[in-house]
Scaffold this motif. Sequence first.
Motif, PDB file in Angstrom:
ATOM      1  N   ASN A 253      27.202  -6.424  40.501  1.00  0.00           N
ATOM      2  CA  ASN A 253      27.012  -4.291  40.027  1.00  0.00           C
ATOM      3  C   ASN A 253      27.986  -4.177  40.865  1.00  0.00           C
ATOM      4  OD1 ASN A 253      26.308  -2.731  38.880  1.00  0.00           O
ATOM      5  ND2 ASN A 253      24.159  -2.311  39.412  1.00  0.00           N
ATOM      6  N   PRO A 254      29.472  -3.915  40.060  1.00  0.00           N
ATOM      7  CA  PRO A 254      30.485  -3.208  40.581  1.00  0.00           C
ATOM      8  C   PRO A 254      30.178  -1.449  40.412  1.00  0.00           C
ATOM      9  CG  PRO A 254      31.132  -4.964  38.644  1.00  0.00           C
ATOM     10  CD  PRO A 254      29.825  -4.775  38.722  1.00  0.00           C
ATOM     11  N   ALA A 255      29.364  -1.332  40.114  1.00  0.00           N
ATOM     12  CA  ALA A 255      28.759   0.137  39.412  1.00  0.00           C
ATOM     13  C   ALA A 255      27.755   0.342  41.455  1.00  0.00           C
ATOM     14  CB  ALA A 255      27.358   0.631  38.211  1.00  0.00           C
ATOM     15  N   CYS A 256      27.751  -0.622  41.640  1.00  0.00           N
ATOM     16  CA  CYS A 256      27.520   0.030  43.187  1.00  0.00           C
ATOM     17  C   CYS A 256      28.199   0.239  43.755  1.00  0.00           C
ATOM     18  CB  CYS A 256      26.656  -1.515  43.512  1.00  0.00           C
ATOM     19  SG  CYS A 256      25.708  -0.954  45.713  1.00  0.00           S
ATOM     20  N   ALA A 257      29.244  -0.422  44.659  1.00  0.00           N
ATOM     21  CA  ALA A 257      30.801   0.238  45.220  1.00  0.00           C
ATOM     22  C   ALA A 257      31.194   1.651  44.352  1.00  0.00           C
ATOM     23  CB  ALA A 257      31.501  -1.048  45.021  1.00  0.00           C
ATOM     24  N   THR A 258      31.334   1.793  43.053  1.00  0.00           N
ATOM     25  CA  THR A 258      31.913   2.980  42.380  1.00  0.00           C
ATOM     26  C   THR A 258      31.418   4.278  43.274  1.00  0.00           C
ATOM     27  OG1 THR A 258      32.079   1.352  40.514  1.00  0.00           O
ATOM     28  CG2 THR A 258      32.789   3.908  40.355  1.00  0.00           C
ATOM     29  N   ALA A 259      29.706   3.734  42.538  1.00  0.00           N
ATOM     30  CA  ALA A 259      28.743   5.230  43.175  1.00  0.00           C
ATOM     31  C   ALA A 259      28.946   5.426  44.478  1.00  0.00           C
ATOM     32  CB  ALA A 259      27.598   4.687  42.913  1.00  0.00           C
ATOM     33  N   VAL A 260      29.223   4.748  45.540  1.00  0.00           N
ATOM     34  CA  VAL A 260      29.826   4.252  47.252  1.00  0.00           C
ATOM     35  C   VAL A 260      30.859   5.177  47.154  1.00  0.00           C
ATOM     36  CG1 VAL A 260      30.259   3.665  49.505  1.00  0.00           C
ATOM     37  CG2 VAL A 260      28.216   2.346  47.777  1.00  0.00           C
TER      38      VAL A 260
END
Length: 274
Positions: A253-260
């Motif tokens: 899930n690329p959104a996870c790295a973006t949120a971090v």
Amino acid sequence: MTQPPLTRQFQALEHAVGAALFDRSARAIRLTPAGSAFARSARRIVAQTSDAVLDARRIAAGDTGSLTIAFTAASNYVFLPRFVALLRREMPEVSLTLREMSSPQQLAALRDEQIDMGLSRPPIIQPGVASMRVYREPLCAIVPLDHRLASRDTIVLHDLEGESFITYPPVEGVYFHGLVTSVLHAKGVTVAKTQHVTQTHSILALVGAGLGVALVPQSAQRVRFPDVAFKPLTGLEDVTADLLLAWRTQTDNPACATAVKHVTRALEDPAWLS
């Protein structure tokens, strides 16, 4: 393209479709009704293809998709609302699902890929899970409004000697239980009896009912209980309750790295959580 190859392309397209798409004359070429219908559908397909490319790029960049975030009950007093507001502002196309879980439940859910991220209490020692501290706060004492200490501006831990204590349980609330127990032991404070309650708001309610005193994270003051008094603790300035953001190191899930990335940047501003 010169005329003969273009004509051959037209003829090949008509052959593939199985219908005349062009009405040719000596001076002009026009679409037949079938050709007009085909052109409308073709334009929609081209537009959908462009949209598909953009969607794929946004998902790969973590700008769209979904995130499932778990949180402990006490984390929703300060950090969680600001975290959610940050994600909604910076990642408006990402759908958020929030689930309340204890810290041990969050680690199990991360392992089983049931959540993408968790707001949890330390320690986080699990293969494949990364974490960073996102919030730190002191402990404070809470006493009933009619308690002998309620009129004090501040108190020291020894003022609670011999009191009935309401605190977190050793399993469901292992982090806060260990924190409070270690503080009492380090200061040599003995309490009369101890009652265990899982949630901070339940602790506040029991203190308000006159059943004892407690140590809770300072952010619990945001829960307005009219029958309790919050008292800063002198001599415990170096004792803090930490909140960690945890996520799987291997995730699709690329959104996870973006949120971090967004929360890391936000934490560089001291005013963000004030």
